[in-house]
Enzyme design. Structure first.
Site, PDB file in Angstrom:
ATOM      1  N   HIS A 112       0.854  -1.197   0.000  1.00 15.93           N
ATOM      2  CA  HIS A 112       0.000   0.000   0.000  1.00 15.93           C
ATOM      3  C   HIS A 112       0.882   1.236   0.000  1.00 15.93           C
ATOM      4  O   HIS A 112       1.835   1.339   0.771  1.00 15.93           O
ATOM      5  CB  HIS A 112      -0.905   0.009   1.240  1.00 15.93           C
ATOM      6  CG  HIS A 112      -1.869   1.153   1.210  1.00 15.93           C
ATOM      7  ND1 HIS A 112      -3.070   1.087   0.538  1.00 15.93           N
ATOM      8  CD2 HIS A 112      -1.796   2.391   1.730  1.00 15.93           C
ATOM      9  CE1 HIS A 112      -3.690   2.237   0.648  1.00 15.93           C
ATOM     10  NE2 HIS A 112      -2.947   3.058   1.371  1.00 15.93           N
ATOM     11  N   ASP A 145     -14.481   4.162   8.477  1.00 10.53           N
ATOM     12  CA  ASP A 145     -13.429   4.961   7.838  1.00 10.53           C
ATOM     13  C   ASP A 145     -14.015   5.780   6.699  1.00 10.53           C
ATOM     14  O   ASP A 145     -13.636   6.940   6.508  1.00 10.53           O
ATOM     15  CB  ASP A 145     -12.306   4.059   7.317  1.00 10.53           C
ATOM     16  CG  ASP A 145     -11.294   4.863   6.506  1.00 10.53           C
ATOM     17  OD1 ASP A 145     -10.661   5.757   7.091  1.00 10.53           O
ATOM     18  OD2 ASP A 145     -11.174   4.642   5.290  1.00 10.53           O
ATOM     19  N   ARG A 164     -13.163  14.212   7.144  1.00 11.13           N
ATOM     20  CA  ARG A 164     -11.792  14.761   7.198  1.00 11.13           C
ATOM     21  C   ARG A 164     -11.475  15.556   5.941  1.00 11.13           C
ATOM     22  O   ARG A 164     -10.826  16.603   5.991  1.00 11.13           O
ATOM     23  CB  ARG A 164     -10.776  13.624   7.364  1.00 11.13           C
ATOM     24  CG  ARG A 164     -10.784  13.020   8.752  1.00 11.13           C
ATOM     25  CD  ARG A 164      -9.993  11.737   8.781  1.00 11.13           C
ATOM     26  NE  ARG A 164      -8.619  11.927   8.394  1.00 11.13           N
ATOM     27  CZ  ARG A 164      -7.875  11.004   7.785  1.00 11.13           C
ATOM     28  NH1 ARG A 164      -8.390   9.815   7.496  1.00 11.13           N
ATOM     29  NH2 ARG A 164      -6.634  11.252   7.461  1.00 11.13           N
ATOM     30  N   SER A 177      -6.705   5.122   9.417  1.00  8.24           N
ATOM     31  CA  SER A 177      -7.546   5.001   8.219  1.00  8.24           C
ATOM     32  C   SER A 177      -6.996   3.913   7.286  1.00  8.24           C
ATOM     33  O   SER A 177      -7.720   2.999   6.868  1.00  8.24           O
ATOM     34  CB  SER A 177      -7.589   6.362   7.504  1.00  8.24           C
ATOM     35  OG  SER A 177      -8.080   6.246   6.208  1.00  8.24           O
ATOM     36  N   LYS A 181      -8.409  -0.522   6.897  1.00  7.69           N
ATOM     37  CA  LYS A 181      -8.792  -1.239   5.672  1.00  7.69           C
ATOM     38  C   LYS A 181      -7.870  -2.420   5.435  1.00  7.69           C
ATOM     39  O   LYS A 181      -8.300  -3.490   5.031  1.00  7.69           O
ATOM     40  CB  LYS A 181      -8.758  -0.275   4.477  1.00  7.69           C
ATOM     41  CG  LYS A 181      -9.895   0.745   4.543  1.00  7.69           C
ATOM     42  CD  LYS A 181      -9.750   1.860   3.548  1.00  7.69           C
ATOM     43  CE  LYS A 181      -8.764   2.896   4.005  1.00  7.69           C
ATOM     44  NZ  LYS A 181      -8.878   4.223   3.441  1.00  7.69           N
TER      45      LYS A 181
END
Ligand code: URA
Length: 443
Positions: free
Chosen positions: A82, A161, A168, A183, A187
């Site tokens: 990621h 989230d 946000r 956040s 996930k």
């Protein structure tokens, strides 16, 4: 317990206990706590910060707010990568098939363009027919037959989230280390992999622009993942200039295919190999860095990784002729015009956030959530930091939809790129050091 007291405690710098965080987040997701109160809590948390225990509780509550994908019935080690977001960073497009071709299973849950950064799902949707909305059953079946899949966060994964992120985005509370870490990791913990490599960007085009901020974010995410039993590693990589030679959805698909064919820009290929090495090691498919690198290089040179990409595109409904070189089938912008250097000089810096905003403004990004994007537009970079350029030589090529878009893009690009000329207009051009590609590895 009530919402007011939780906000009051955080506003005054108190430390929330896990039960208070769970109560608050569950209330926001369930609708018993208002969006106004959620926004106030986010701002209080942004300003006061969250300690490790609070961050872990926030992550866990957000993960538990939705489904956790169970891939335990699938044989093989599952690994993902990621990135915290950048410009021109299409490494996921190459890494998923490359790792699958090297023996790992890669369920890669990806995101869309955000702010000035591009999104893997938007890039893949430039391929006509490509579907990112896989059901869990489709994901499992594709992992069995192909070995990799790139798909979107369903409404059922970490819905808390989704709600908090949307708040946000409109309350100037995105760039907080604990909020970003919770956040992303909420996930990733729902995704069903045993191992995760993080690519934490640092520099002018990253959410965290300083090394200290990026290191703290990397350490926070590695700690959260490890606490949940995942094998974790973070690479801190450079985002002081775009990665590779292109930004824009079709252009980045084209670039990824080049890399899968063993070509492509050196920095892009090198970052793919660096991240891929750690993914392979964490997945237990290689015992050392040289062994992992050899495996990956062989999957690229033999065409095995390209074949996996072809299989993934086919399985997800995409037009495979794109993979076989028929790039005109990718959406293209009608106009392509070069930005010429106004002087002889060397590129000293690139404001990568501004460049990302330029690409987004050409149509590749969204100003309203869910709006369609223009896959044909973007930039091709001819000169990067440390490169010399002569007056009148191209710095970049703009791919644009409207003829009128060029002049604004040109002005913005020249504002983003700094050039140093000859001192007092005499002698050789100054030497400018290229930024390193990778700064640190956090284990
Ligand atoms: N990506 C996410 O998923 N969350 C953040 O907060 C920032 C980037």
């Amino acid at each position: 317990m009530n919402a007011y007291d939780v906000i009051f405690k955080k506003r005054n710098g108190g430390t929330l206990i896990p039960e208070e965080i769970a109560f608050f987040i569950q209330g926001v997701t369930g609708g018993s706590i208002s969006k106004e109160q959620a926004a106030a809590w986010l701002m209080a948390s942004f300003i006061r910060g969250l300690d490790d225990t609070e961050m872990a509780a926030l992550t866990r509550t957000m993960t538990d707010s939705g489904d956790i994908i169970d891939l335990s019935a699938l044989n093989g080690s599952k690994v993902d990568k990621h990135s915290t977001g950048g410009v021109g960073d299409g490494t996921s497009l190459v890494l998923a098939p490359l790792l699958a071709a090297s023996g790992a299973l890669v369920p890669m849950m990806s995101g869309r363009a955000l702010g000035h950064t591009g999104g893997t799902l938007d890039k893949l949707e430039a391929i006509p027919g490509f579907r990112v909305d896989l059901s869990v059953d489709e994901l499992k079946s594709q992992l069995k037959t192909v070995g990799c899949a790139i798909f979107g966060q369903t409404a059922r994964v970490a819905p808390a989230d989704k709600t908090l992120y949307a708040l946000r985005d409109v309350t100037a509370t995105v760039d907080s280390i604990p909020l970003i870490a919770a956040s992303i990791m909420s996930k990733k913990l729902a995704e069903g992999t045993e191992a995760l490599v993080l690519d934490v960007k640092t520099g002018t085009g990253a959410f965290m622009t300083t090394m200290d901020g990026s290191r703290a974010l990397a350490k926070a995410m590695v700690a959260i993942g490890k606490k949940s039993g995942k094998k974790m590693l973070a690479v801190i990589s450079d985002m002081n200039q775009p990665l590779g030679a292109a930004a824009g959805n079709s252009l980045e698909i084209w670039q990824a295919i080049q890399v899968l064919c063993g070509k492509g820009p050196d920095d892009f290929r090198e970052l793919v190999l660096t991240l891929g090495v750690w993914m392979l090691i964490l997945a237990g498919r290689a015992g050392s860095e040289p062994e992992a690198r050899k495996k990956l290089e062989s999957a690229l040179s033999s065409g095995a990784a390209l074949e996996k990409f072809r299989q993934m595109v086919k399985a997800q409904g995409g037009d495979v002729s794109v993979v076989d070189g028929d790039t005109p089938r990718l959406p293209q912008a009608p106009f392509q015009k070069q930005i010429l250097s106004p002087v002889d000089g060397v590129v000293t810096s690139m404001d990568t956030r501004l460049i990302g905003l330029l690409v987004s403004g050409l149509g590749a990004g969204r100003s309203v959530p869910g709006a369609p994007v223009d896959n044909g537009v973007g930039l091709v970079f001819h000169k990067k930091i440390g490169d010399a350029v002569r007056s009148g030589e191209p710095l970049a090529t703009v791919h644009h939809r409207n003829e009128d878009d060029f002049e604004g893009a040109r002005r913005q690009y020249l504002e983003a790129v700094s050039l140093a000329g000859r001192p007092e207009d005499k002698g050789p051009l100054p030497k400018v050091k290229r930024p390193p590609l990778v700064y640190e590895i956090i284990r």
